[in-house]
Design an enzyme around this catalytic site. Structure first.
Site, PDB file in Angstrom:
ATOM      1  N   VAL A 239       0.857  -1.182   0.000  1.00 47.02           N
ATOM      2  CA  VAL A 239       0.000   0.000   0.000  1.00 47.02           C
ATOM      3  C   VAL A 239       0.894   1.234   0.000  1.00 47.02           C
ATOM      4  CG1 VAL A 239      -2.029  -0.988   1.124  1.00 47.02           C
ATOM      5  CG2 VAL A 239      -0.186  -0.061   2.526  1.00 47.02           C
ATOM      6  N   SER A 240       0.426   2.274  -0.663  1.00 51.68           N
ATOM      7  CA  SER A 240       1.088   3.569  -0.551  1.00 51.68           C
ATOM      8  C   SER A 240       0.495   4.296   0.644  1.00 51.68           C
ATOM      9  CB  SER A 240       0.881   4.387  -1.831  1.00 51.68           C
ATOM     10  OG  SER A 240      -0.486   4.718  -1.982  1.00 51.68           O
ATOM     11  N   THR A 241       1.093   5.414   0.990  1.00 57.59           N
ATOM     12  CA  THR A 241       0.604   6.180   2.142  1.00 57.59           C
ATOM     13  C   THR A 241      -0.847   6.607   1.946  1.00 57.59           C
ATOM     14  OG1 THR A 241       2.841   7.000   2.556  1.00 57.59           O
ATOM     15  CG2 THR A 241       1.027   8.185   3.584  1.00 57.59           C
ATOM     16  N   THR A 242      -1.199   7.008   0.726  1.00 59.68           N
ATOM     17  CA  THR A 242      -2.563   7.483   0.470  1.00 59.68           C
ATOM     18  C   THR A 242      -3.584   6.356   0.444  1.00 59.68           C
ATOM     19  OG1 THR A 242      -2.155   7.364  -1.916  1.00 59.68           O
ATOM     20  CG2 THR A 242      -1.738   9.470  -0.830  1.00 59.68           C
ATOM     21  N   GLU A 243      -3.122   5.120   0.319  1.00 64.55           N
ATOM     22  CA  GLU A 243      -4.033   3.988   0.265  1.00 64.55           C
ATOM     23  C   GLU A 243      -4.252   3.316   1.615  1.00 64.55           C
ATOM     24  OE1 GLU A 243      -3.066   2.342  -4.256  1.00 64.55           O
ATOM     25  OE2 GLU A 243      -1.786   1.813  -2.565  1.00 64.55           O
TER      26      GLU A 243
END
Length: 224
Positions: free
Chosen positions: A18-22
């Site tokens: 996951v990315s930070t925004t996800e």
């Protein structure tokens, strides 16, 4: 790579990211990805372990978790790389096709549950070949667009002898192929074969030309 005894169940690595925004998106969260992969492993009798990259963008392949997984697969320590969604590995057609090519060469299988991609089955192999063909087509389009743009500038009387900036798509392709372990001569030969112009508008690529792009991008990353 030595074939695994038939009585041993396939060894799979479940890769989750996951990315930070996800982080707050339940559909793309780590737990949801793990659950989907675990269910597939249980259904197919795989032995499974997870490797994750949390809070890391999918724009580039040089992620510690992914690189560790790929090293294990290449060395024969696992048979399958399984992801819940193909974009967990790559958001780029070039990167995705590079991983498929790497899997074929090294003898392991890539499985993406959302995409119907399963290189251990005939249908999944067909999907992988479609992706490779699409990537080749896209590379050729980039080369043609570059040629057309240079021809238009030349027709308009623009001098092309001074260094030009490479399109982002070409830079990203070079970065992706290098992160997959391709040598500088191999990358240069592929760019030249696909008709992609250099930063100066030339047709001939050298390993030093590729290295200059990589060095420039590295310097940009350090400044940012």
């Amino acid at each position: 790579m030595s074939p695994r005894p038939t009585h041993c169940p396939p060894k799979a690595i479940g890769y989750v990211r996951v990315s930070t925004t996800e982080q707050a998106d339940s559909g793309a969260g780590l737990a949801a990805q793990r659950a989907a992969i675990q269910a597939e492993a249980d259904r197919r009798g795989w032995t499974l372990e997870f490797i994750e990259d949390a809070g890391i963008s999918g724009a580039r392949l040089d992620r510690p978790g992914l690189q560790a997984a790929l090293a294990r697969l290449d060395a024969g320590g696992a048979d399958i790389l399984c992801v819940a969604k193909l974009d967990r590995i790559s958001r780029s057609v070039h990167q995705g096709s590079g991983l498929i090519d790497r899997a074929q060469r090294k003898g392991w299988s890539l499985v993406a549950l959302d995409f119907g991609l399963d290189m251990s089955t005939p249908a999944g192999e067909m999907v992988s070949n479609v992706l490779l063909s699409t990537a080749q087509y896209e590379r050729r389009l980039i080369g043609q667009r570059t040629k057309d743009a240079l021809a238009a500038k030349k027709a308009a009387g623009v001098r092309l002898g001074r260094p030009q900036q490479l399109p982002d798509t070409v830079v990203q392709r070079i970065l992706a192929e290098r992160s997959l372990g391709h040598s500088l001569p191999v990358i240069a030969a592929a760019l030249e074969a696909d008709g992609i112009a250099t930063a100066r508008g030339g047709a001939r690529w050298y390993p030093s030309s590729v290295k200059a792009v990589l060095d420039s991008q590295r310097a940009n990353d350090l400044r940012s």
